[in-house]
Design an enzyme around this catalytic site. Structure first.
Site, PDB file in Angstrom:
ATOM      1  N   ASN A   1       0.822  -1.212   0.000  1.00  0.00           N
ATOM      2  CA  ASN A   1       0.000   0.000   0.000  1.00  0.00           C
ATOM      3  C   ASN A   1       0.857   1.262   0.000  1.00  0.00           C
ATOM      4  O   ASN A   1       2.009   1.237   0.395  1.00  0.00           O
ATOM      5  CB  ASN A   1      -0.929  -0.007   1.216  1.00  0.00           C
ATOM      6  CG  ASN A   1      -0.161  -0.147   2.513  1.00  0.00           C
ATOM      7  OD1 ASN A   1       0.450  -1.177   2.749  1.00  0.00           O
ATOM      8  ND2 ASN A   1      -0.178   0.881   3.341  1.00  0.00           N
TER       9      ASN A   1
ATOM     10  N   ASP B   1      -5.361   0.716   3.818  1.00  0.00           N
ATOM     11  CA  ASP B   1      -4.186  -0.068   4.202  1.00  0.00           C
ATOM     12  C   ASP B   1      -4.329  -1.541   3.836  1.00  0.00           C
ATOM     13  O   ASP B   1      -4.003  -2.428   4.608  1.00  0.00           O
ATOM     14  CB  ASP B   1      -3.897   0.087   5.707  1.00  0.00           C
ATOM     15  CG  ASP B   1      -2.551  -0.492   6.106  1.00  0.00           C
ATOM     16  OD1 ASP B   1      -1.596  -0.381   5.315  1.00  0.00           O
ATOM     17  OD2 ASP B   1      -2.455  -1.080   7.196  1.00  0.00           O
TER      18      ASP B   1
END
Length: 169
Positions: free
Chosen positions: A6, A48
């Site tokens: 991410n 995330d």
């Protein structure tokens, strides 16, 4: 074949755009090491999801032709199946009906269609965001049975609330 993680920082207001090449499944040429293709699963990931989970390789019929496939259950709650030779998206489906951050994945563009109610922006408190940052599938190992053509995977059914706040400088 592997996935990239991410983008950072997690506060999505600090990093505009798709944050290209994050949250991407990569296919590389084994002889040269050069990228052959990349498919970004969650442009501008704000939850995330860090899509580095296992890639499962199979050969299965697609439109009547045996096709080399790559399947990946992402933390974002979507099961992706790509043609592993060229990275073309074949299937993108929710693994749990509770997935609500996306309404669906547009198969033509490959882009997930977000539901703004479950966003993490600074002017919005989100409740019951599914999946949570842990994801509906984290880094457990998957298994594929070629006889039954069944993919086995452990899933999480965990949602989260989001309360934005500014840190002191």
């Amino acid at each position: 074949y592997y996935g990239s993680g991410n983008p950072a920082p997690w506060n999505e207001t600090m990093r505009p755009g798709d944050n290209k090449w994050t949250m991407t499944i990569w296919g590389r040429d084994l002889d040269t090491g050069m990228a052959k293709w990349g498919y970004q699963k969650t442009p501008h990931d704000e939850w995330d999801f860090a899509g580095v989970n296992q890639m499962v390789l199979t050969d299965q019929p697609v439109n009547g032709k045996m096709t080399p496939l790559l399947s990946h259950i992402d933390r974002n709650g979507i099961l992706y199946t790509l043609n592993r030779e060229n990275g073309n998206l074949i299937v993108a489906e929710k693994v749990d009906p509770a997935v609500n951050v996306f309404k669906k994945v547009d198969l033509k563009s490959g882009t997930p269609v977000r539901d703004p109610e479950f966003a993490t922006r600074m002017d919005h408190e989100g409740t019951n965001i599914c999946p949570s940052a842990m994801g509906f599938h984290n880094q457990g190992v998957d298994s594929y049975d070629p006889e039954s053509r069944t993919l086995y995977a452990g899933l999480n059914h965990i949602c989260m609330d989001w309360e934005p706040f500014m840190l002191p400088k």
